[in-house]
Design an enzyme around this catalytic site. Structure first.
Site, short mmCIF file in Angstrom:
data_model
loop_
_atom_site.label_atom_id
_atom_site.label_comp_id
_atom_site.label_asym_id
_atom_site.label_seq_id
_atom_site.Cartn_x
_atom_site.Cartn_y
_atom_site.Cartn_z
N ARG A 181 112.42 82.24 -33.31
CA ARG A 181 112.04 83.59 -33.68
C ARG A 181 113.32 84.29 -34.13
O ARG A 181 114.42 83.92 -33.70
CB ARG A 181 111.43 84.32 -32.48
CG ARG A 181 110.18 83.64 -31.92
CD ARG A 181 109.70 84.36 -30.65
NE ARG A 181 108.49 83.75 -30.10
CZ ARG A 181 108.48 82.78 -29.19
NH1 ARG A 181 109.64 82.31 -28.71
NH2 ARG A 181 107.35 82.27 -28.75
N LYS A 227 110.66 84.59 -25.37
CA LYS A 227 109.40 85.27 -25.12
C LYS A 227 108.85 84.83 -23.76
O LYS A 227 108.81 83.64 -23.46
CB LYS A 227 108.39 84.93 -26.22
CG LYS A 227 107.15 85.79 -26.22
CD LYS A 227 106.31 85.51 -27.45
CE LYS A 227 105.09 86.41 -27.50
NZ LYS A 227 104.27 86.13 -28.70
N HIS A 250 109.34 85.07 -39.67
CA HIS A 250 108.55 84.21 -38.78
C HIS A 250 107.89 83.07 -39.54
O HIS A 250 107.50 82.07 -38.94
CB HIS A 250 107.49 85.05 -38.07
CG HIS A 250 107.15 84.56 -36.70
ND1 HIS A 250 108.05 84.63 -35.64
CD2 HIS A 250 106.04 83.97 -36.21
CE1 HIS A 250 107.48 84.12 -34.55
NE2 HIS A 250 106.26 83.70 -34.87
N ARG A 301 109.47 79.78 -38.91
CA ARG A 301 109.06 79.15 -37.64
C ARG A 301 107.72 78.43 -37.82
O ARG A 301 107.54 77.31 -37.35
CB ARG A 301 108.98 80.22 -36.55
CG ARG A 301 108.51 79.72 -35.18
CD ARG A 301 108.62 80.87 -34.17
NE ARG A 301 107.84 80.69 -32.97
CZ ARG A 301 108.27 80.05 -31.88
NH1 ARG A 301 109.47 79.51 -31.87
NH2 ARG A 301 107.51 79.95 -30.82
N HIS A 331 105.98 77.29 -26.39
CA HIS A 331 104.62 77.77 -26.11
C HIS A 331 104.19 77.37 -24.70
O HIS A 331 104.42 76.23 -24.28
CB HIS A 331 103.62 77.17 -27.11
CG HIS A 331 103.75 77.73 -28.49
ND1 HIS A 331 103.23 77.11 -29.61
CD2 HIS A 331 104.32 78.88 -28.95
CE1 HIS A 331 103.49 77.83 -30.68
NE2 HIS A 331 104.14 78.90 -30.30
N TYR A 359 98.58 75.02 -35.75
CA TYR A 359 99.27 74.39 -36.88
C TYR A 359 98.55 73.13 -37.36
O TYR A 359 98.74 72.71 -38.49
CB TYR A 359 100.72 74.08 -36.51
CG TYR A 359 101.50 75.34 -36.19
CD1 TYR A 359 101.78 76.28 -37.17
CD2 TYR A 359 101.90 75.61 -34.89
CE1 TYR A 359 102.46 77.45 -36.88
CE2 TYR A 359 102.59 76.78 -34.58
CZ TYR A 359 102.86 77.69 -35.58
OH TYR A 359 103.53 78.85 -35.28
#
Length: 321
Positions: free
Chosen positions: A135, A160, A266, A269, A292, A301
């Site tokens: 990020r 995050k 982004h 990414r 994640h 994805y």
């Protein structure tokens, strides 16, 4: 309203727990929106019913994505649990149903076109965003100690969800990063002569008063000017502001001639994850590199590349037509 005694109290509670400035701004924003919605009533005289009403309003009338609603919920739970000491209990509100959109992804040729339209520090930043799947704020917050040029890895701290993770670093960036590290050290040495150094994580500036003199804490991408710590008169040098890189990207995209896609930082990414899957990497590996919590987040994805179910492809591909 931003300087009201109540919000000042909330800010102090957030900083006391070591949350990032970004989290502080986000929580304050949603707490304000909650107060606005209830016609400026003080949160002290409201409770679970008012919170439930606001969260349901977000899904029914504002059509927000569920992740946005969850962020607002986290802010209000913090407000009532940590600041007002009034636990909310089971709210049983209506969750938002708006789903996340399929992300915009660049082809490898498009990535190369855009990065080729940049230079210097900005070019290195875009290479890291794409090559390591970071990020933007994770990239700009990199410090010297986070870069391992021997193992070719990056350590992302307080990402995050306040998580740390290690991700890959392209060996092709070694020379560029060595030059940036050398330049950052020289900036730090000049600052140190004036009693200034890089901003340190919450609390460490008190625990290690001379920590700003240690090279490991210096940002790879320092800002051009100095600032002051929140609630302090102490000066420091923070990392580069994300608006600088956003502006550079817009110029690069325009110069590349790519006009049919909405491209942000982004997007690199998203492209990183998609290209790894296209190259046959395991989805669990990609999940770990991206940081994640749930593999379902990473699975989006597979939809981008048309591999929705364990690599299944269209039966038309097997026909000799």
């Amino acid at each position: 309203m931003s300087q009201s005694p109540f919000l000042i109290k909330v800010r102090k509670e957030i900083r006391l727990r070591g949350y990032s400035i970004r989290t502080e701004k986000t929580y304050i924003y949603w707490i304000k929106q909650y107060i606005y919605f209830h016609h400026y009533k003080h949160p002290e005289i409201m409770g679970a019913e008012e919170v439930k009403s606001y969260l349901s309003h977000m899904s029914e009338n504002r059509s927000v994505a569920i992740n946005t609603q969850k962020v607002a919920l986290n802010a209000l739970v913090f407000l009532y649990h940590k600041v007002l000491n009034k636990p909310l209990g089971d709210l049983n509100f209506r969750y938002a149903t708006k789903q996340r959109h399929i992300p915009t992804v660049l082809s490898k040729t498009e990535v190369q076109k855009i990065i080729s339209c940049t230079s210097g520090r900005n070019k290195t930043i875009f290479k890291i965003l794409y090559g390591s799947g970071l990020r933007l704020n994770e990239c700009l917050r990199l410090r010297i100690q986070d870069i391992d040029l021997v193992q070719h890895s990056l350590t992302i701290r307080d990402g995050k969800g306040n998580k740390d993770r290690v991700t890959l670093l392209s060996p092709s960036l070694k020379m560029e990063l060595e030059q940036l590290i050398d330049k950052a050290k020289k900036t730090q040495a000049t600052d140190n002569k004036q009693g200034i150094g890089p901003s340190l994580p919450h609390g460490l500036c008190k625990k290690y008063p001379n920590g700003f003199r240690q090279h490991k804490w210096m940002y790879i991408f320092p800002s051009s000017g100095v600032c002051t710590y929140p609630d302090s008169s102490t000066q420091c040098r923070h990392h580069l502001h994300d608006s600088v890189i956003g502006k550079a990207l817009r110029k690069a995209v325009a110069a590349s001639g790519i006009t049919d896609k909405r491209i942000t930082c982004h997007t690199f990414r998203h492209s990183f994850a998609t290209h790894l899957l296209q190259d046959g990497r395991d989805i669990r590996t990609v999940q770990e590199l991206l940081g994640h919590n749930d593999v379902k987040t990473t699975q989006i994805y597979t939809h981008v590349i048309g591999l929705h179910y364990a690599g299944a492809s269209s039966p038309l591909d097997s026909l000799d037509l």
